[in-house]
Motif scaffolding. Structure first.
Motif, mmCIF file in Angstrom:
data_model
loop_
_atom_site.group_PDB
_atom_site.id
_atom_site.type_symbol
_atom_site.label_atom_id
_atom_site.label_comp_id
_atom_site.label_asym_id
_atom_site.label_seq_id
_atom_site.Cartn_x
_atom_site.Cartn_y
_atom_site.Cartn_z
ATOM 1 N N TRP A 323 0.802 -1.210 0.000
ATOM 2 C CA TRP A 323 0.000 0.000 0.000
ATOM 3 C C TRP A 323 0.840 1.268 0.000
ATOM 4 O O TRP A 323 0.301 2.368 0.162
ATOM 5 C CB TRP A 323 -0.947 -0.004 1.199
ATOM 6 C CG TRP A 323 -1.857 -1.204 1.227
ATOM 7 C CD1 TRP A 323 -2.168 -2.033 0.193
ATOM 8 C CD2 TRP A 323 -2.571 -1.709 2.358
ATOM 9 N NE1 TRP A 323 -3.018 -3.023 0.600
ATOM 10 C CE2 TRP A 323 -3.285 -2.853 1.922
ATOM 11 C CE3 TRP A 323 -2.676 -1.317 3.694
ATOM 12 C CZ2 TRP A 323 -4.095 -3.595 2.787
ATOM 13 C CZ3 TRP A 323 -3.484 -2.052 4.546
ATOM 14 C CH2 TRP A 323 -4.181 -3.174 4.096
ATOM 15 N N LEU A 326 -0.207 4.943 -1.521
ATOM 16 C CA LEU A 326 -1.647 5.193 -1.520
ATOM 17 C C LEU A 326 -1.976 6.201 -0.420
ATOM 18 O O LEU A 326 -2.696 5.915 0.541
ATOM 19 C CB LEU A 326 -2.422 3.888 -1.315
ATOM 20 C CG LEU A 326 -2.186 2.784 -2.355
ATOM 21 C CD1 LEU A 326 -2.993 1.542 -2.015
ATOM 22 C CD2 LEU A 326 -2.522 3.283 -3.762
ATOM 23 N N VAL A 330 -4.023 5.522 3.004
ATOM 24 C CA VAL A 330 -3.207 4.911 4.053
ATOM 25 C C VAL A 330 -2.221 5.938 4.590
ATOM 26 O O VAL A 330 -1.563 6.647 3.815
ATOM 27 C CB VAL A 330 -2.439 3.682 3.508
ATOM 28 C CG1 VAL A 330 -1.587 3.044 4.603
ATOM 29 C CG2 VAL A 330 -3.406 2.654 2.931
ATOM 30 N N VAL A 391 -5.971 3.679 8.169
ATOM 31 C CA VAL A 391 -6.462 3.313 6.843
ATOM 32 C C VAL A 391 -7.884 3.839 6.647
ATOM 33 O O VAL A 391 -8.718 3.761 7.555
ATOM 34 C CB VAL A 391 -6.449 1.782 6.650
ATOM 35 C CG1 VAL A 391 -6.947 1.405 5.267
ATOM 36 C CG2 VAL A 391 -5.043 1.234 6.874
ATOM 37 N N LEU A 396 -9.237 2.689 0.302
ATOM 38 C CA LEU A 396 -8.257 1.641 0.012
ATOM 39 C C LEU A 396 -8.823 0.638 -0.980
ATOM 40 O O LEU A 396 -8.171 0.292 -1.971
ATOM 41 C CB LEU A 396 -7.846 0.934 1.308
ATOM 42 C CG LEU A 396 -6.920 -0.273 1.123
ATOM 43 C CD1 LEU A 396 -5.577 0.151 0.537
ATOM 44 C CD2 LEU A 396 -6.721 -1.017 2.441
ATOM 45 N N LEU A 400 -7.268 -0.183 -4.705
ATOM 46 C CA LEU A 400 -6.778 -1.501 -5.102
ATOM 47 C C LEU A 400 -7.510 -2.026 -6.326
ATOM 48 O O LEU A 400 -6.916 -2.678 -7.200
ATOM 49 C CB LEU A 400 -6.929 -2.487 -3.937
ATOM 50 C CG LEU A 400 -6.175 -2.152 -2.642
ATOM 51 C CD1 LEU A 400 -6.372 -3.263 -1.615
ATOM 52 C CD2 LEU A 400 -4.687 -1.931 -2.905
#
Length: 620
Positions: A323, A326, A330, A391, A396, A400
């Motif tokens: 991660w 990001l 995050v 997070v 997230l 992804l």
């Protein structure tokens, strides 16, 4: 402390009179005193007939004993870069019982690294992992070159590796200095990973090592080595003990059912490896995490470093890597993990000392230090994890699933069925929504019903049949009520998160037998009390005075299995079907790890998790 746990000790690096890197512990040099790069190329590359043997292949795996200063890996990587017919994906697995700290590695390279390797060494040191036991997967060249560092005593680490090895670099200190590395048991364990045409090479030519390698199933030759020395090369004998079955590496598209944390983790991992992925879920958004403002990812520790603690550490390290970048989803803010009382805190401090983890990963802090880290007065001391992650779950999942190669489709899957070598995902009317050779069920608490409707649950998966959905909620607290909120995650009996959009999230509740997952006054009171218990009396009193029932929050479901560990991996009774489910309240811990484990399996890579830990989470 369990007698099976061995703290990971760093290398004791020194330099001899000529300035060559030297191990005081083993009384031996790390590499040739004359030309380290020449030795690596002559012994390990040419000894394994590289680069010729990897040319035209989709993948090639090297297993090395003794990473040391990394010269063999760097020389191999350099040769891969220079070869226009190079293998598409090069994987290296290297065992190291005493890894160097990042600073010591830099110091050794500054003094004695060949100029040709310095640029690659800079890339390597950027990813150099913390000194933590277990497997550490590093990726270079957009994932085309991977390095799996196995940190730990070779006798404990080697039997837990899963790989299909094409070439062995048998390095490490001399048999007279480190006999365990060259024992029949060790070499036999490594030989069981050999591909049918596997080769080996080593600078060591002593008789008992050559005899041991021959007994392990290799046709052995003694040849002229580097300089005036002899070396040993070998090729797996035709009648050798069978190695591992060739891993599945079909490049066909993969179907993932479920678009939550589990499905998104699998989709990202496959897409990063160039696989096309279709994600099938009832809608095209973050779904279950819509409105979930913030959550925390923090590893756990145990005095005996048990499987749960090791899995948690592996999951947090994978997430930190996967991660990275990001930033909208995050944030690495650190976690302060508090125990319930002073006595338990003292025991935790002692356990942490015995585990001997590096302090830049986890360290014990007293109440005063904890308060300064948190920016708020806290109830007691605890463990500070520098890499704790805050997070935004909905963001997230969206990030992804937005990877190139991932296609999202709406549909409610009622069952899967085999048809002409494929698996078809069908709705309640029997209409085919999608099909693929490989299908991953990542649909949380819906997985048992889907498996049962597909004839794949009973009697094959008794643990999966016991899955239940557990409701829970989190509560948003105005950051102004907490002087802006904590600077880091504060966890213990509940948790309190740093400010996000003017709110601090507190959680969480666990409601068995609930008909619906919903936020309400009773749950908010539980969360406020838990958060208050993490702070000192004054700050806690302010939280307890907030109006429960009038605060915003979020409620959702957890898919919980007996033992509270997930189910990740292939179904033994249904070839081509995989599970990534049962993530319970640790979906962030398992998302990246589960994705990489399944993707590595599907793509024929060395697995990024030890086999004894995989056994803990296999579907059953």
């Amino acid at each position: 402390m369990s007698s099976s746990y061995i703290p990971l000790q760093p290398a004791t690096l020194s330099f001899d009179d000529a300035g060559h890197p030297f191990s005081a512990s083993y009384g031996d040099v790390y590499h040739s005193r004359t030309d380290a790069l020449g030795q690596a190329e002559q012994v390990f590359l040419r000894g394994n007939d590289l680069p010729r043997r990897w040319q035209g292949r989709a993948r090639f795996t090297v297993c090395e004993t003794g990473f040391g200063l990394g010269l063999n890996f760097l020389a191999l990587w350099r040769a891969w870069r220079a070869d226009p017919r190079r293998v598409a994906r090069l994987h290296v697995v290297s065992i190291e019982g005493h890894p160097l700290e990042r600073g010591a590695l830099r110091a050794a390279w500054d003094r004695h690294l060949p100029r040709e390797l310095r640029a690659l060494a800079d890339f390597l040191v950027e990813q150099w992992p913390q000194r933590l036991p277990g497997l550490h997967r590093l990726e270079f060249e957009d994932g085309a070159v991977t390095l799996t560092l196995a940190f730990g005593e070779a006798a404990a680490v080697a039997p837990r590796l899963s790989a299909h090895v094409d070439a062995y670099f048998l390095d490490g200190f001399a048999p007279s200095r480190n006999p365990a590395m060259w024992s029949p048991e060790m070499l036999g364990v490594l030989a069981r990973l050999a591909a049918p045409d596997a080769t080996l090479a080593t600078w060591c030519s002593v008789g008992h090592v050559r005899r041991t390698l021959a007994a392990a199933g290799f046709e052995i030759k003694r040849e002229q080595g580097y300089g005036k020395l002899h070396m040993t090369v070998g090729r797996r004998a035709a009648q050798a003990v069978p190695g591992p079955a060739l891993p599945c590496a079909d490049p066909a598209p993969v179907l993932v059912i479920g678009a939550g944390l589990a499905g998104a983790g699998v989709a990202q991992a496959l897409a990063l490896r160039g696989r096309q992925v279709t994600v099938l879920a009832p809608d095209d958004d973050a779904g279950a995490h819509r409105g979930h403002l913030a959550a925390a990812l923090t590893p756990v520790i145990a005095r005996d470093d048990n499987p749960r603690a090791r899995l948690s550490r592996a999951g947090s390290l994978r997430a930190l890597h996967r991660w990275a970048g990001l930033d909208q989803a995050v944030r690495r803010c650190g976690t302060l993990q508090l125990e319930r009382d002073v006595g338990r805190a003292a025991a935790l401090s002692e356990a942490l000392s015995c585990l001997a983890f590096p302090e830049d990963w986890a360290r014990f802090v007293d109440a005063g230090q904890a308060g300064r880290l948190a920016g708020l007065p806290v109830a007691r001391g605890g463990v500070y994890f520098r890499d704790g992650l805050l997070v935004r779950p909905d963001r997230l999942v969206a990030a992804l699933l937005s990877r190139p190669g991932v296609t999202r489709r709406a549909g409610m899957v009622a069952c899967i069925r085999p048809a002409a070598g494929m698996w078809q995902a069908c709705d309640a009317r029997g209409l085919v929504l999608a099909e693929a050779d490989q299908v991953v069920l990542a649909c949380a608490a819906q997985a048992p019903a889907l498996l049962r409707a597909s004839g794949l649950l009973d009697p094959f998966l008794p643990r999966l049949a016991q899955m239940h959905a557990l409701a829970g909620e989190v509560t948003q607290i105005p950051a102004c009520a907490l002087r802006g909120g904590p600077h880091c995650i504060v966890g213990g009996e509940g948790y309190l998160l740093p400010e996000v959009q003017g709110w601090c999230v507190a959680g969480s509740t666990y409601v068995h037998g609930a008909a619906r997952a919903e936020a309400g006054a009773a749950g908010q009171r539980v969360n406020l009390d838990k958060a208050a218990g993490l702070l000192d009396a004054g700050a806690g009193l302010a939280l307890r005075g907030l109006p429960a029932g009038d605060l915003p929050g979020w409620a959702g479901w957890r898919a919980v299995l007996p033992g509270r560990l997930p189910a990740i991996g292939p179904l033994a009774h249904a070839d081509g079907v995989w599970l990534a489910t049962g993530y319970a309240s640790r979906g962030l811990s398992w998302s990246a790890l589960g994705g990489d484990l399944i993707a590595a399996w599907l793509c024929g890579e060395p697995l990024p998790l030890e086999t004894d830990l995989i056994a803990q989470i296999l579907p059953r």
